[in-house]
Write a protein that holds these residues in place. Sequence first.
Motif, PDB file in Angstrom:
ATOM      1  N   ASN A 172      -3.243  -8.287 -15.131  1.00 39.43           N
ATOM      2  CA  ASN A 172      -3.401  -8.181 -13.688  1.00 39.43           C
ATOM      3  C   ASN A 172      -4.606  -7.336 -13.325  1.00 39.43           C
ATOM      4  O   ASN A 172      -5.339  -7.663 -12.382  1.00 39.43           O
ATOM      5  CB  ASN A 172      -2.131  -7.619 -13.054  1.00 39.43           C
ATOM      6  N   ALA A 173      -4.840  -6.260 -14.063  1.00 36.40           N
ATOM      7  CA  ALA A 173      -6.031  -5.449 -13.819  1.00 36.40           C
ATOM      8  C   ALA A 173      -7.298  -6.264 -14.078  1.00 36.40           C
ATOM      9  O   ALA A 173      -8.242  -6.255 -13.282  1.00 36.40           O
ATOM     10  CB  ALA A 173      -6.006  -4.204 -14.693  1.00 36.40           C
ATOM     11  N   SER A 185       2.749  -5.847 -13.092  1.00 34.69           N
ATOM     12  CA  SER A 185       1.767  -6.676 -12.388  1.00 34.69           C
ATOM     13  C   SER A 185       1.186  -5.918 -11.195  1.00 34.69           C
ATOM     14  O   SER A 185      -0.028  -5.926 -10.946  1.00 34.69           O
ATOM     15  CB  SER A 185       2.428  -7.968 -11.919  1.00 34.69           C
ATOM     16  N   TYR A 186       2.053  -5.277 -10.454  1.00 32.88           N
ATOM     17  CA  TYR A 186       1.674  -4.470  -9.284  1.00 32.88           C
ATOM     18  C   TYR A 186       0.773  -3.303  -9.715  1.00 32.88           C
ATOM     19  O   TYR A 186      -0.297  -3.060  -9.134  1.00 32.88           O
ATOM     20  CB  TYR A 186       2.963  -3.960  -8.658  1.00 32.88           C
ATOM     21  N   THR A 187       1.208  -2.599 -10.748  1.00 31.09           N
ATOM     22  CA  THR A 187       0.465  -1.441 -11.246  1.00 31.09           C
ATOM     23  C   THR A 187      -0.915  -1.839 -11.751  1.00 31.09           C
ATOM     24  O   THR A 187      -1.917  -1.155 -11.473  1.00 31.09           O
ATOM     25  CB  THR A 187       1.267  -0.759 -12.372  1.00 31.09           C
ATOM     26  N   ALA A 199      -6.920  -1.715 -11.096  1.00 35.73           N
ATOM     27  CA  ALA A 199      -8.222  -2.363 -10.888  1.00 35.73           C
ATOM     28  C   ALA A 199      -8.941  -1.764  -9.691  1.00 35.73           C
ATOM     29  O   ALA A 199     -10.159  -1.546  -9.723  1.00 35.73           O
ATOM     30  CB  ALA A 199      -8.020  -3.866 -10.694  1.00 35.73           C
ATOM     31  N   ASP A 200      -8.193  -1.484  -8.622  1.00 36.49           N
ATOM     32  CA  ASP A 200      -8.797  -0.861  -7.443  1.00 36.49           C
ATOM     33  C   ASP A 200      -9.287   0.554  -7.761  1.00 36.49           C
ATOM     34  O   ASP A 200     -10.400   0.942  -7.387  1.00 36.49           O
ATOM     35  CB  ASP A 200      -7.792  -0.818  -6.298  1.00 36.49           C
ATOM     36  N   LEU A 201      -8.467   1.329  -8.444  1.00 36.96           N
ATOM     37  CA  LEU A 201      -8.849   2.696  -8.779  1.00 36.96           C
ATOM     38  C   LEU A 201     -10.089   2.727  -9.670  1.00 36.96           C
ATOM     39  O   LEU A 201     -10.947   3.611  -9.523  1.00 36.96           O
ATOM     40  CB  LEU A 201      -7.685   3.404  -9.476  1.00 36.96           C
ATOM     41  N   ALA A 202     -10.181   1.758 -10.589  1.00 38.63           N
ATOM     42  CA  ALA A 202     -11.332   1.713 -11.488  1.00 38.63           C
ATOM     43  C   ALA A 202     -12.618   1.364 -10.755  1.00 38.63           C
ATOM     44  O   ALA A 202     -13.720   1.576 -11.284  1.00 38.63           O
ATOM     45  CB  ALA A 202     -11.082   0.711 -12.612  1.00 38.63           C
TER      46      ALA A 202
END
Length: 449
Positions: free
Chosen positions: A58-59, A397-399, A404-407
């Motif tokens: 997901n990431a 999946s959520y995590t 991905a956003d944090l990265a």
Amino acid sequence: MNTPKLRRLYPDYTYSRDVIAACYWADAVPAEALEHAPASGASRTRVAVIGAGYTGLNATLALAEAGVDVTLLDAEFPGFGASGRNGGFCCLGSHRATDLMLRRFGADSPAQVRRAEAAAIAHVDALLTRHAIDVDRHSSGEVILAHSRRAMEALRKKAPDFARDYGADATLIEKADLATHGLSGPTWHGALQTPLGFALHPRKYLAGLVRAATAAGARIHGQSPVLSVEKSGQTFTLTTPTATIEADRVIFATNGYTAENLIPWLKGRVLPAQSSVLATRPMSEDELAAQGFTSRQMSYEDRRLLHYFHLTPEGRMVFGQRGGLLSSPQNEARVSAKVRADFDAAFPAWKHVETPFHWSGMVCLTASLTPYCGPIPGLEGAFAGFGYHGNGVAMASYTGTILADLAQDQAPRYELPKAFAAPPPRFPLGRFRRTILASEYTMARLLER
């Protein structure tokens, strides 16, 4: 290349393909369909993701869709770990620590977690639709079965809270009415039907994520265990047996398969616990009716040493429970026999039904009893997600999407509960912390008697 050996909590057999040689999900999506070439030579990427399960995929998908150069590495093949061998429950329940959350994070923290649980299911639902992934979806919500009169009293008290917590009504089913719902069994005293969640084929979901991430431009490599991660300045260098990869950011997504010696911060923060699953041959409608269990709802017992199970669309029963503390071919056979004995006790009319499939894998526990999703303290540019307590289809999946956003230094697109953003403490006893599980299992058996 002189590189260290990865150290994990269980023996090598646990992390071998032997324990999934008879995994039912592999019939439709064999390992060969998921294999990817190893990373080789020297390369550079914006973000490196370690671990190709639901978190990592997901990431990777979210990053690739945002146009970020991303490389995903797995020690075996995508979904080798829990993501390719779980029970197929996309459901609520990634925490067990309401009282602890209240004390640490305030009165609004349980509600934050409830919202995240529901949003995690919705996230998977949207992914399946957007990428047209066929996962043999079935079950509208799930059933919590009471294994004792006391457990049924607890469900009666819990039913009114469900609407408050999740904005959806739950239906209480008394023991006398179980049969009319297709939920008959000699060990249950009633149930609570909840409307959130669904069952799926975990490897078909996984394969769909792999296809989507690849189509979006991600590079995926199997047979590429990351043996070391070093940082110099703002650059990470990841070493595999056949490659070195430089990256600006790194996401650790190994969950219950985390190596103890890859980076110091991760050591001792996860407690992997074995879960064992069997699957029957397809049963006829007459066989299902003979037991009185015909519901396709995913079901579980709300207790420490729970059983979880559901009928697949073709009439197989997938039935799982907590596994053993030891890991070897002999212990795998012993646990398999125990799972079968529990299956026979729950469904005596199916004692004649063959169970040709049995496998095991790792769920991942944390000392905070909640998942973690966020940056790795003291290692700028590195992030991790883990600790789903056996409910990782939705929450991993959520995590992964939040990671991905944090990265990308972006605010998370989804709400990140304060309880999930706080780093969990290390477990006591270091490499001997599996003894904590032994104590918990013993206490649970005594209480259930």
